[in-house]
Design a protein around this motif. Structure first.
Motif, mmCIF file in Angstrom:
data_model
loop_
_atom_site.group_PDB
_atom_site.id
_atom_site.type_symbol
_atom_site.label_atom_id
_atom_site.label_comp_id
_atom_site.label_asym_id
_atom_site.label_seq_id
_atom_site.Cartn_x
_atom_site.Cartn_y
_atom_site.Cartn_z
ATOM 1 N N LEU A 78 -81.835 45.311 63.333
ATOM 2 C CA LEU A 78 -81.158 45.806 62.040
ATOM 3 C C LEU A 78 -80.129 45.173 61.390
ATOM 4 C CD1 LEU A 78 -78.029 46.956 63.041
ATOM 5 C CD2 LEU A 78 -79.436 48.609 64.503
ATOM 6 N N ARG A 79 -79.892 45.408 59.969
ATOM 7 C CA ARG A 79 -78.781 45.125 59.186
ATOM 8 C C ARG A 79 -77.538 46.106 59.412
ATOM 9 N NH1 ARG A 79 -80.717 41.236 55.332
ATOM 10 N NH2 ARG A 79 -78.843 41.659 54.279
ATOM 11 N N PRO A 80 -76.620 45.498 59.932
ATOM 12 C CA PRO A 80 -75.159 46.410 60.179
ATOM 13 C C PRO A 80 -74.890 47.259 58.825
ATOM 14 C CG PRO A 80 -75.014 44.153 60.393
ATOM 15 C CD PRO A 80 -76.257 43.879 60.544
ATOM 16 N N ASP A 81 -75.016 46.556 57.731
ATOM 17 C CA ASP A 81 -74.492 47.096 56.570
ATOM 18 C C ASP A 81 -75.204 48.209 56.154
ATOM 19 O OD1 ASP A 81 -76.442 45.186 56.099
ATOM 20 O OD2 ASP A 81 -75.708 45.006 53.873
ATOM 21 N N LYS A 82 -76.703 48.539 56.743
ATOM 22 C CA LYS A 82 -77.681 49.426 56.141
ATOM 23 C C LYS A 82 -77.793 50.361 57.397
ATOM 24 C CE LYS A 82 -78.769 47.232 52.490
ATOM 25 N NZ LYS A 82 -78.732 47.881 51.180
ATOM 26 N N VAL A 83 -76.957 50.373 58.664
ATOM 27 C CA VAL A 83 -77.169 51.333 59.465
ATOM 28 C C VAL A 83 -75.805 51.978 60.057
ATOM 29 C CG1 VAL A 83 -78.062 51.590 61.906
ATOM 30 C CG2 VAL A 83 -79.323 50.136 60.210
ATOM 31 N N ARG A 84 -76.021 53.222 60.371
ATOM 32 C CA ARG A 84 -74.772 53.937 61.184
ATOM 33 C C ARG A 84 -75.386 54.748 62.331
ATOM 34 N NH1 ARG A 84 -73.715 58.833 59.351
ATOM 35 N NH2 ARG A 84 -74.905 59.373 57.493
ATOM 36 N N TYR A 85 -74.840 55.162 63.305
ATOM 37 C CA TYR A 85 -75.378 56.023 64.316
ATOM 38 C C TYR A 85 -74.925 57.503 63.807
ATOM 39 C CZ TYR A 85 -76.888 52.131 67.034
ATOM 40 O OH TYR A 85 -77.744 51.038 67.455
ATOM 41 N N GLU A 86 -75.632 58.444 64.293
ATOM 42 C CA GLU A 86 -75.525 59.752 64.167
ATOM 43 C C GLU A 86 -74.456 60.250 64.924
ATOM 44 O OE1 GLU A 86 -78.868 62.263 65.235
ATOM 45 O OE2 GLU A 86 -79.178 60.964 66.873
ATOM 46 N N ILE A 87 -73.762 61.370 64.776
ATOM 47 C CA ILE A 87 -72.656 61.992 65.572
ATOM 48 C C ILE A 87 -73.361 62.818 66.637
ATOM 49 C CG2 ILE A 87 -70.790 63.558 65.543
ATOM 50 C CD1 ILE A 87 -70.106 62.716 62.531
ATOM 51 N N ARG A 88 -73.394 62.309 67.879
ATOM 52 C CA ARG A 88 -74.230 63.174 68.919
ATOM 53 C C ARG A 88 -73.436 62.642 70.150
ATOM 54 N NH1 ARG A 88 -79.135 65.614 69.175
ATOM 55 N NH2 ARG A 88 -80.352 65.471 71.249
ATOM 56 N N ALA A 89 -73.486 63.395 71.157
ATOM 57 C CA ALA A 89 -72.983 63.237 72.390
ATOM 58 C C ALA A 89 -73.614 62.066 73.194
ATOM 59 C CB ALA A 89 -72.648 64.397 73.165
ATOM 60 N N THR A 90 -74.875 62.220 72.963
ATOM 61 C CA THR A 90 -75.595 61.287 73.956
ATOM 62 C C THR A 90 -77.052 61.191 73.243
ATOM 63 O OG1 THR A 90 -76.461 60.743 76.008
ATOM 64 C CG2 THR A 90 -76.795 62.978 75.294
ATOM 65 N N ASN A 91 -77.828 60.086 73.561
ATOM 66 C CA ASN A 91 -79.008 59.614 73.064
ATOM 67 C C ASN A 91 -78.972 59.653 71.620
ATOM 68 O OD1 ASN A 91 -80.494 59.608 75.430
ATOM 69 N ND2 ASN A 91 -80.715 61.650 75.351
ATOM 70 N N VAL A 92 -77.827 58.718 71.072
ATOM 71 C CA VAL A 92 -77.520 58.813 69.557
ATOM 72 C C VAL A 92 -78.888 57.698 68.913
ATOM 73 C CG1 VAL A 92 -75.099 58.969 69.870
ATOM 74 C CG2 VAL A 92 -75.963 56.903 69.858
ATOM 75 N N HIS A 93 -79.109 58.198 67.772
ATOM 76 C CA HIS A 93 -79.731 57.538 66.913
ATOM 77 C C HIS A 93 -79.441 57.058 65.618
ATOM 78 C CE1 HIS A 93 -83.751 58.585 68.969
ATOM 79 N NE2 HIS A 93 -82.942 59.439 69.492
ATOM 80 N N PRO A 94 -79.887 55.631 65.233
ATOM 81 C CA PRO A 94 -79.274 55.269 64.120
ATOM 82 C C PRO A 94 -79.764 56.019 62.651
ATOM 83 C CG PRO A 94 -81.014 53.486 64.909
ATOM 84 C CD PRO A 94 -80.711 54.852 65.732
ATOM 85 N N ILE A 95 -79.078 55.972 61.573
ATOM 86 C CA ILE A 95 -79.332 56.552 60.464
ATOM 87 C C ILE A 95 -79.573 55.284 59.481
ATOM 88 C CG2 ILE A 95 -78.696 57.842 58.490
ATOM 89 C CD1 ILE A 95 -77.164 59.755 60.540
ATOM 90 N N VAL A 96 -80.727 55.026 58.924
ATOM 91 C CA VAL A 96 -81.006 53.605 58.385
ATOM 92 C C VAL A 96 -80.882 54.170 56.628
ATOM 93 C CG1 VAL A 96 -82.623 51.884 58.067
ATOM 94 C CG2 VAL A 96 -82.261 52.952 60.135
ATOM 95 N N GLU A 97 -80.363 53.342 55.966
ATOM 96 C CA GLU A 97 -80.293 53.132 54.591
ATOM 97 C C GLU A 97 -81.378 52.110 54.290
ATOM 98 O OE1 GLU A 97 -77.679 51.720 50.828
ATOM 99 O OE2 GLU A 97 -76.787 52.176 52.757
ATOM 100 N N GLY A 98 -82.651 52.632 53.822
ATOM 101 C CA GLY A 98 -83.799 51.791 53.612
ATOM 102 C C GLY A 98 -84.847 52.253 54.369
ATOM 103 N N SER A 99 -86.047 51.237 54.246
ATOM 104 C CA SER A 99 -87.203 51.464 55.049
ATOM 105 C C SER A 99 -87.064 50.714 56.531
ATOM 106 C CB SER A 99 -88.381 50.786 54.256
ATOM 107 O OG SER A 99 -88.114 49.486 54.173
ATOM 108 N N VAL A 100 -88.008 51.560 57.502
ATOM 109 C CA VAL A 100 -87.690 51.053 58.809
ATOM 110 C C VAL A 100 -89.204 50.417 59.079
ATOM 111 C CG1 VAL A 100 -87.404 51.822 61.330
ATOM 112 C CG2 VAL A 100 -85.992 52.853 59.562
ATOM 113 N N GLY A 101 -89.188 49.237 59.678
ATOM 114 C CA GLY A 101 -90.383 48.578 59.880
ATOM 115 C C GLY A 101 -90.688 48.597 61.704
ATOM 116 N N THR A 102 -91.852 48.409 61.946
ATOM 117 C CA THR A 102 -92.465 48.476 63.407
ATOM 118 C C THR A 102 -92.600 46.906 64.218
ATOM 119 O OG1 THR A 102 -93.185 50.509 62.759
ATOM 120 C CG2 THR A 102 -94.005 49.610 64.979
ATOM 121 N N LEU A 103 -92.310 46.617 65.085
ATOM 122 C CA LEU A 103 -92.674 45.592 65.932
ATOM 123 C C LEU A 103 -93.472 45.743 66.859
ATOM 124 C CD1 LEU A 103 -89.131 43.879 66.540
ATOM 125 C CD2 LEU A 103 -90.699 43.490 64.417
ATOM 126 N N ASP A 104 -94.290 45.035 67.041
ATOM 127 C CA ASP A 104 -95.627 44.986 68.227
ATOM 128 C C ASP A 104 -95.089 44.782 69.587
ATOM 129 O OD1 ASP A 104 -97.442 45.920 66.115
ATOM 130 O OD2 ASP A 104 -97.659 43.684 65.652
#
Length: 613
Positions: free
Chosen positions: A148-174
């Motif tokens: 990720l690009r750290p200026d475009k991502v932050r993690y959601e407020i959640r106790a566990t298994n947190v997921h990032p919230i992304v500003e922009g599109s998300v690609g996929t690696l094989d």
């Protein structure tokens, strides 16, 4: 040990690496070396107490930051927002993860594209167990954002298994990374997942309060969003552990992964059960019911107060020359929540000696203020600790009573013990029946009652066998049975209960290993109807470890054959928790036997191998 700090041989810009750690000395070196394609590795440590930081600082291209852990999302957001990285892209990983060569190449290719439009990339991992990729029973593919690009991502407020919230599109690696969650050993895995289930139970209660997701969210395009919605909806399911096992082993084909897949699925199902029982614990007032029953069982005859406080007696029974009839020994380690009440209760029998294993929670001072004599001795195992106390504490009475900090002597048992000590009894030891109060009620079924323990004996007539856990007392002389009860109070949380039984399972598996190598205490054969206690001991140590399916047998025995269902929810949960305990022992024994054989193979030449002439 230092890795190269050059970016890449072909001049491509690498990502910076963020590794989050807490007591990862077994993993951190391998993780850093797998990330050697980057010249900027940051370790964000939660003040480890092992050698994690020391090892990380040996690498010239590694920077170490430390922050006290409060929540996962705050820790991860600190790592993204408060640390200045050398490169615009950051790859985030845990210490038990490994970046594979194919993934390194794909990462370098994608982040160096001049037309790169994505702000982050999701990828999959290979879950490794016993050296094998657990593909079918681990929920594969699990998609997770790691690059990720750290200026475009932050993690959601959640106790566990947190997921990032992304500003922009998300690609996929094989390509994949490897997840080696068992690299630090099974004890570490059990303790970590006990902690994870604490946090997830908190999250489940929050989700239930704020509202569950809509069913349509299960069919959105983003695989991470679908997984999150399914997780939140699962918090409504009963029998989580059973359903998870059937899903992973049968529906997902986990049995095709062989025994490794079945064992892994069973461990994850056990984790789901821990989560379920912790949710139930938070929703029900078990503690209030436990305290009500304890007050009732310990009430002095004629005392009609609804909530009598524990009060130490002004004196204890003595002989004519002033020596006490009975001395009491209470072994402790970090028992500040119990020790004051335990000492005041035991002073009704005689002077109390607290044998402490260097507690760090103030147990010693609380015990002294309550009226006990405190002696500290370094803990080796349970039997050696207690035998040291019996041999070295300054007892003066003829009789000794041993209590744990979470046990109490009922008034009727106290009076009976004093009468025995004053009598001319021929017995050298007395078995005391113990009733467990757990989940708000006394447990009278499931094979846990009656529970006879040799705790009251003449000084010098008894000692414990040399066994690390679940030790038994050996008595020189005749024994008898007391009529009245002592109370075993299970006040700890489910998390504390599991933590304690992880420790017990570790010790019990050591005993199984010693016995299999011909070094254990073992047990002599006994006849069922002549000596039931010795017979049970023989079955537990010589027969039980050899049986297949021990967790299932234990559950059926407790809940069905010994009528544990008559104890209601508590009976169900006790049977399930003890089945989990049996499974932990089994897995730890297999792990230790594997490493013991591996060590023998490494240190034995073919000519020295067993069975070779």
């Amino acid at each position: 040990m230092e890795a190269s700090t050059s970016p890449t041989r072909d001049g491509r810009t690498p990502p910076s690496i963020l590794i989050l750690t807490r007591n990862e000395e077994a993993n951190i070196a391998s993780c850093i070396e797998a990330c050697s394609f980057s010249d900027d590795v940051v370790v964000l440590d939660s003040y480890s107490t092992d050698r994690t930081v020391e090892i990380a600082r040996r690498y010239a291209h590694v920077r170490v930051y430390q922050r006290h852990f409060d929540t996962e999302y705050l820790q991860r957001n600190f790592g993204l927002k408060e640390i200045a990285y050398h490169h615009p892209w950051v790859y985030v990983c845990d210490a038990d993860e490994r970046v594979l060569p194919e993934l390194r190449e794909e990462i370098l290719r994608e982040i160096n594209r001049t037309d790169q439009e994505h702000s982050a990339f999701r990828l999959r991992y290979k879950n490794m167990f016993l050296g094998q990729w657990i593909r079918r029973s681990s929920g594969y593919p699990v998609w997770i954002i790691r690059l990720l690009r750290p200026d475009k991502v932050r993690y959601e407020i959640r106790a566990t298994n947190v997921h990032p919230i992304v500003e922009g599109s998300v690609g996929t690696l094989d390509e994949h990374f490897e997840h080696n969650s068992f690299a630090s050993g099974l004890v570490r895995w059990f303790n970590k997942h006990n902690y994870y289930s604490d946090r997830e139970a908190f999250e489940a209660l929050r989700v239930r309060t704020e509202g569950l997701p809509k069913l349509r969210q299960l069919f959105v395009g983003d695989p991470m969003a679908k997984r999150r919605a399914a997780k939140n909806l699962s918090f409504l399911l009963p029998l989580r552990g059973v359903l998870r096992w059937l899903h992973d082993v049968i529906l997902k084909g986990g049995f095709l992964d062989g025994w490794a897949g079945i064992r892994y699925s069973t461990m994850i199902s056990m984790y789901e059960y821990w989560l379920e029982v912790k949710i139930a614990e938070a929703q029900r007032r078990w503690r209030e019911g436990t305290e009500w029953w304890v007050r009732r069982l310990l009430r002095e005859p004629g005392d009609t107060r609804p909530d009598p406080p524990p009060v130490a007696p002004k004196s204890y029974p003595c002989r004519e020359d002033g020596t006490p009839l009975i001395d009491v020994m209470i072994p402790t380690l970090n028992e500040s929540a119990h020790i004051e009440e335990a000492v005041k209760n035991a002073l009704g029998l005689g002077p109390v000696y607290v044998l402490d294993s260097f507690s760090t929670d103030g147990t010693q001072e609380i015990a002294r203020k309550a009226g006990a004599t405190v002696v500290e001795h370094r803990f080796e195992n349970y039997s050696r600790q207690k035998n040291w106390g019996l041999e070295n504490l300054p007892f003066r009475g003829e009789w000794v009573f041993i209590l744990d900090a979470d046990e109490r002597v009922t008034p009727a048992l106290r009076d009976e013990a004093i009468r025995v000590a004053k009598s001319e009894t021929r017995n050298s030891g007395w078995f005391v029946n113990r009733i467990v109060v757990f989940m708000g009620r006394p447990i009278r079924w499931g094979g846990l009652y009656p529970s006879w323990n040799l705790r009251f004996f003449r000084r010098g007539a008894c000692r414990y066998e040399d066994r690390s856990v679940h030790e038994h007392m050996i008595c020189d002389g005749e024994t008898g049975y007391m009529k009245h009860l002592m109370v075993h109070i299970r006040r700890e949380t489910i998390s504390g209960y599991i933590s304690k039984h992880v420790r017990y399972a570790d010790m019990e598996s050591d005993e199984w290993l010693r016995t299999s190598l011909g070094q254990g205490a073992g047990a002599a054969p006994a006849r069922l109807f002549r000596d039931r206690l010795r017979y049970r001991q023989w079955v537990r140590r010589e027969v039980w470890p050899r049986l297949p399916g021990k967790p299932v047998i234990r559950w059926v025995y407790m809940y069905l054959l010994r009528l544990g269902f008559l104890d209601g929810r508590a009976g169900w949960h006790l049977a399930a928790l003890m089945a989990s305990y049996e499974y932990m022992i089994e897995l730890l024994y297999r792990e230790k036997r594997y490493f013991a054989r591996k060590l023998v193979n490494q240190t034995t030449t073919p000519e020295q191998a067993p069975g070779r002439e």
